[in-house]
Design a protein around this motif. Sequence first.
Motif, PDB file in Angstrom:
ATOM      1  N   THR A 114      -2.027  -1.603 -29.638  1.00 48.54           N
ATOM      2  CA  THR A 114      -1.933  -0.419 -28.987  1.00 48.54           C
ATOM      3  C   THR A 114      -2.328  -1.216 -27.603  1.00 48.54           C
ATOM      4  OG1 THR A 114      -2.525   1.085 -30.422  1.00 48.54           O
ATOM      5  CG2 THR A 114      -2.551   1.629 -28.068  1.00 48.54           C
ATOM      6  N   ARG A 115      -1.540  -0.960 -26.417  1.00 48.31           N
ATOM      7  CA  ARG A 115      -1.961  -1.399 -25.037  1.00 48.31           C
ATOM      8  C   ARG A 115      -2.760  -0.271 -24.337  1.00 48.31           C
ATOM      9  NH1 ARG A 115       1.968  -4.842 -23.245  1.00 48.31           N
ATOM     10  NH2 ARG A 115       0.685  -6.315 -24.244  1.00 48.31           N
ATOM     11  N   VAL A 116      -3.873  -0.384 -23.974  1.00 43.90           N
ATOM     12  CA  VAL A 116      -4.575   0.607 -23.256  1.00 43.90           C
ATOM     13  C   VAL A 116      -4.479   0.252 -21.695  1.00 43.90           C
ATOM     14  CG1 VAL A 116      -6.575   1.963 -22.911  1.00 43.90           C
ATOM     15  CG2 VAL A 116      -5.892   1.018 -25.122  1.00 43.90           C
ATOM     16  N   HIS A 117      -4.269   1.430 -20.913  1.00 45.38           N
ATOM     17  CA  HIS A 117      -3.987   1.258 -19.458  1.00 45.38           C
ATOM     18  C   HIS A 117      -4.713   2.437 -18.793  1.00 45.38           C
ATOM     19  CE1 HIS A 117      -1.453   1.545 -15.425  1.00 45.38           C
ATOM     20  NE2 HIS A 117      -2.443   0.651 -15.550  1.00 45.38           N
ATOM     21  N   ASP A 118      -5.915   1.936 -18.322  1.00 40.86           N
ATOM     22  CA  ASP A 118      -6.480   2.958 -17.093  1.00 40.86           C
ATOM     23  C   ASP A 118      -6.226   2.635 -15.746  1.00 40.86           C
ATOM     24  OD1 ASP A 118      -7.950   4.503 -19.052  1.00 40.86           O
ATOM     25  OD2 ASP A 118      -9.215   2.794 -19.351  1.00 40.86           O
ATOM     26  N   ARG A 119      -5.957   3.646 -15.014  1.00 43.86           N
ATOM     27  CA  ARG A 119      -5.986   3.649 -13.606  1.00 43.86           C
ATOM     28  C   ARG A 119      -6.752   4.777 -12.945  1.00 43.86           C
ATOM     29  NH1 ARG A 119      -2.172   2.343  -9.409  1.00 43.86           N
ATOM     30  NH2 ARG A 119      -2.044   3.861  -7.823  1.00 43.86           N
ATOM     31  N   ILE A 120      -7.994   4.259 -12.316  1.00 39.21           N
ATOM     32  CA  ILE A 120      -8.554   4.892 -11.572  1.00 39.21           C
ATOM     33  C   ILE A 120      -8.404   5.259 -10.264  1.00 39.21           C
ATOM     34  CG2 ILE A 120     -11.297   5.519 -11.100  1.00 39.21           C
ATOM     35  CD1 ILE A 120      -9.896   3.511 -14.096  1.00 39.21           C
ATOM     36  N   THR A 121      -8.396   6.367  -9.665  1.00 33.20           N
ATOM     37  CA  THR A 121      -8.047   6.719  -8.231  1.00 33.20           C
ATOM     38  C   THR A 121      -9.395   7.425  -7.608  1.00 33.20           C
ATOM     39  OG1 THR A 121      -5.828   6.538  -8.390  1.00 33.20           O
ATOM     40  CG2 THR A 121      -6.444   7.259  -6.315  1.00 33.20           C
ATOM     41  N   PHE A 122     -10.155   7.079  -6.781  1.00 32.92           N
ATOM     42  CA  PHE A 122     -11.492   7.631  -6.181  1.00 32.92           C
ATOM     43  C   PHE A 122     -11.699   7.735  -4.935  1.00 32.92           C
ATOM     44  CE2 PHE A 122     -12.628   3.345  -6.532  1.00 32.92           C
ATOM     45  CZ  PHE A 122     -13.625   3.222  -5.678  1.00 32.92           C
ATOM     46  N   GLU A 123     -11.961   8.773  -4.251  1.00 35.40           N
ATOM     47  CA  GLU A 123     -12.692   8.872  -2.752  1.00 35.40           C
ATOM     48  C   GLU A 123     -13.980   9.235  -2.872  1.00 35.40           C
ATOM     49  OE1 GLU A 123     -11.179  10.665   1.565  1.00 35.40           O
ATOM     50  OE2 GLU A 123      -9.865  11.014  -0.423  1.00 35.40           O
ATOM     51  N   PRO A 124     -14.796   8.448  -2.314  1.00 37.79           N
ATOM     52  CA  PRO A 124     -16.533   8.602  -2.346  1.00 37.79           C
ATOM     53  C   PRO A 124     -16.476   9.993  -1.309  1.00 37.79           C
ATOM     54  CG  PRO A 124     -15.899   6.365  -2.293  1.00 37.79           C
ATOM     55  CD  PRO A 124     -14.572   6.912  -1.904  1.00 37.79           C
ATOM     56  N   ARG A 125     -17.615  10.516  -1.747  1.00 36.67           N
ATOM     57  CA  ARG A 125     -17.883  11.657  -0.468  1.00 36.67           C
ATOM     58  C   ARG A 125     -18.546  10.879   0.668  1.00 36.67           C
ATOM     59  NH1 ARG A 125     -17.219  16.698  -2.205  1.00 36.67           N
ATOM     60  NH2 ARG A 125     -17.305  17.091  -4.611  1.00 36.67           N
ATOM     61  N   LEU A 126     -18.679  11.328   1.934  1.00 37.81           N
ATOM     62  CA  LEU A 126     -19.154  10.961   3.030  1.00 37.81           C
ATOM     63  C   LEU A 126     -20.189   9.730   3.052  1.00 37.81           C
ATOM     64  CD1 LEU A 126     -18.272  10.867   6.086  1.00 37.81           C
ATOM     65  CD2 LEU A 126     -20.009  12.672   6.485  1.00 37.81           C
ATOM     66  N   LEU A 127     -21.206  10.125   2.238  1.00 35.05           N
ATOM     67  CA  LEU A 127     -22.471   9.348   2.373  1.00 35.05           C
ATOM     68  C   LEU A 127     -22.063   8.068   1.715  1.00 35.05           C
ATOM     69  CD1 LEU A 127     -25.366  11.858   1.907  1.00 35.05           C
ATOM     70  CD2 LEU A 127     -24.622  10.686   3.895  1.00 35.05           C
ATOM     71  N   LEU A 128     -21.269   8.126   0.596  1.00 29.58           N
ATOM     72  CA  LEU A 128     -21.060   7.041  -0.132  1.00 29.58           C
ATOM     73  C   LEU A 128     -19.835   6.022   0.401  1.00 29.58           C
ATOM     74  CD1 LEU A 128     -21.505   8.144  -3.922  1.00 29.58           C
ATOM     75  CD2 LEU A 128     -23.095   6.870  -2.664  1.00 29.58           C
ATOM     76  N   ARG A 129     -19.087   6.629   1.463  1.00 25.87           N
ATOM     77  CA  ARG A 129     -17.787   5.702   1.882  1.00 25.87           C
ATOM     78  C   ARG A 129     -18.350   4.569   2.480  1.00 25.87           C
ATOM     79  NH1 ARG A 129     -14.643  10.592   4.973  1.00 25.87           N
ATOM     80  NH2 ARG A 129     -14.102  11.767   3.120  1.00 25.87           N
ATOM     81  N   PRO A 130     -19.501   4.123   2.913  1.00 25.37           N
ATOM     82  CA  PRO A 130     -19.780   2.601   3.590  1.00 25.37           C
ATOM     83  C   PRO A 130     -19.802   1.758   2.233  1.00 25.37           C
ATOM     84  CG  PRO A 130     -21.318   4.235   4.682  1.00 25.37           C
ATOM     85  CD  PRO A 130     -20.518   4.919   3.494  1.00 25.37           C
ATOM     86  N   SER A 131     -20.014   2.206   0.911  1.00 23.74           N
ATOM     87  CA  SER A 131     -20.335   1.372  -0.211  1.00 23.74           C
ATOM     88  C   SER A 131     -19.200   1.376  -1.099  1.00 23.74           C
ATOM     89  CB  SER A 131     -21.598   1.660  -0.878  1.00 23.74           C
ATOM     90  OG  SER A 131     -21.580   2.998  -1.417  1.00 23.74           O
ATOM     91  N   ALA A 132     -17.905   1.971  -0.615  1.00 19.97           N
ATOM     92  CA  ALA A 132     -16.760   2.174  -1.325  1.00 19.97           C
ATOM     93  C   ALA A 132     -16.331   0.597  -2.146  1.00 19.97           C
ATOM     94  CB  ALA A 132     -15.429   2.721  -0.468  1.00 19.97           C
ATOM     95  N   GLY A 133     -16.314  -0.413  -1.478  1.00 22.78           N
ATOM     96  CA  GLY A 133     -15.919  -1.552  -1.851  1.00 22.78           C
ATOM     97  C   GLY A 133     -16.864  -1.973  -2.944  1.00 22.78           C
ATOM     98  N   LEU A 134     -18.007  -1.773  -2.819  1.00 23.31           N
ATOM     99  CA  LEU A 134     -19.068  -1.736  -4.034  1.00 23.31           C
ATOM    100  C   LEU A 134     -18.622  -1.166  -4.917  1.00 23.31           C
ATOM    101  CD1 LEU A 134     -21.557  -3.350  -5.257  1.00 23.31           C
ATOM    102  CD2 LEU A 134     -23.005  -1.665  -4.090  1.00 23.31           C
ATOM    103  N   LEU A 135     -18.458   0.170  -4.978  1.00 18.85           N
ATOM    104  CA  LEU A 135     -18.166   1.433  -6.006  1.00 18.85           C
ATOM    105  C   LEU A 135     -16.830   0.700  -6.724  1.00 18.85           C
ATOM    106  CD1 LEU A 135     -18.941   4.637  -4.245  1.00 18.85           C
ATOM    107  CD2 LEU A 135     -19.953   3.652  -6.041  1.00 18.85           C
ATOM    108  N   ARG A 136     -15.991   0.163  -6.029  1.00 18.97           N
ATOM    109  CA  ARG A 136     -14.839  -0.229  -6.656  1.00 18.97           C
ATOM    110  C   ARG A 136     -14.937  -1.500  -7.734  1.00 18.97           C
ATOM    111  NH1 ARG A 136     -11.280  -3.862  -7.000  1.00 18.97           N
ATOM    112  NH2 ARG A 136      -9.253  -3.500  -7.364  1.00 18.97           N
ATOM    113  N   ARG A 137     -15.791  -2.298  -7.150  1.00 18.78           N
ATOM    114  CA  ARG A 137     -16.143  -3.541  -7.995  1.00 18.78           C
ATOM    115  C   ARG A 137     -17.054  -2.987  -9.315  1.00 18.78           C
ATOM    116  NH1 ARG A 137     -16.788  -5.786  -2.932  1.00 18.78           N
ATOM    117  NH2 ARG A 137     -18.947  -5.602  -3.001  1.00 18.78           N
ATOM    118  N   LEU A 138     -18.039  -2.093  -8.990  1.00 16.42           N
ATOM    119  CA  LEU A 138     -18.677  -1.436 -10.462  1.00 16.42           C
ATOM    120  C   LEU A 138     -17.964  -0.700 -11.128  1.00 16.42           C
ATOM    121  CD1 LEU A 138     -21.950  -0.154  -8.445  1.00 16.42           C
ATOM    122  CD2 LEU A 138     -21.729  -2.115 -10.004  1.00 16.42           C
ATOM    123  N   LEU A 139     -16.815  -0.026 -10.639  1.00 16.77           N
ATOM    124  CA  LEU A 139     -15.837   0.726 -11.584  1.00 16.77           C
ATOM    125  C   LEU A 139     -14.972  -0.123 -12.374  1.00 16.77           C
ATOM    126  CD1 LEU A 139     -14.966   3.868  -9.480  1.00 16.77           C
ATOM    127  CD2 LEU A 139     -16.025   3.796 -11.678  1.00 16.77           C
TER     128      LEU A 139
END
Length: 155
Positions: A114-139
Amino acid sequence: MSPRVVEQRSDVAAPIDLVWQRVISPEGINDEMRPWLTMSMPRGAAALTIDTVELGVPLGRAWIRLFGVLPFDYDRLSIAALEPGRSFHERSTMLSMRSWQHERSLTPTSDDKTRVHDRITFEPRLLLRPSAGLLRRLLAAFFSHRHRRLARHFG
C-alpha cells in the motif's frame, strides 16, 4: 502569509484494507506518533474512528502531548472528507495553527503493498509565523517518522 505544505509518500508491506484499519484507529495514530507525541481523542469521541465520525462536524479538542505526557497543543479535530478504505481529509485549527489540513490517501500497488501519501497544509498563528520554515522542516521529519513507524508495524 501563504500556507506551507509538507508531503510524504512511502510503501507499506501490507494490503490496503489492513493499512486503512490501522491508520484510522486512535491506537494506530498514536503508535505512529510515538515516542515523541501522542494525541487524545476529544471528550465523548473515544470510541470513534475516522470512519465513524460525522463529516464536517467538529469533534472537540484532541490534546497533543509531548512524550505522551505533557499537553502542549490541541487540535480542534474535524474530518472534512472521507473515502472509506482510501482517504480522509482533516481540516482543523490548533492552538499553534491558524489552519491545519492533513490529507492521507492509500493506494494499492501491484505487489500487494500500500502506498501511503500524506499532504499537510498549515498556516501558523501570528507568533509562530517567523518560524514557519523551521516548523515545515520539523513536520517533514515527523511525518517521515510516522511513515517509518507504520511500515515497521507491518514488518
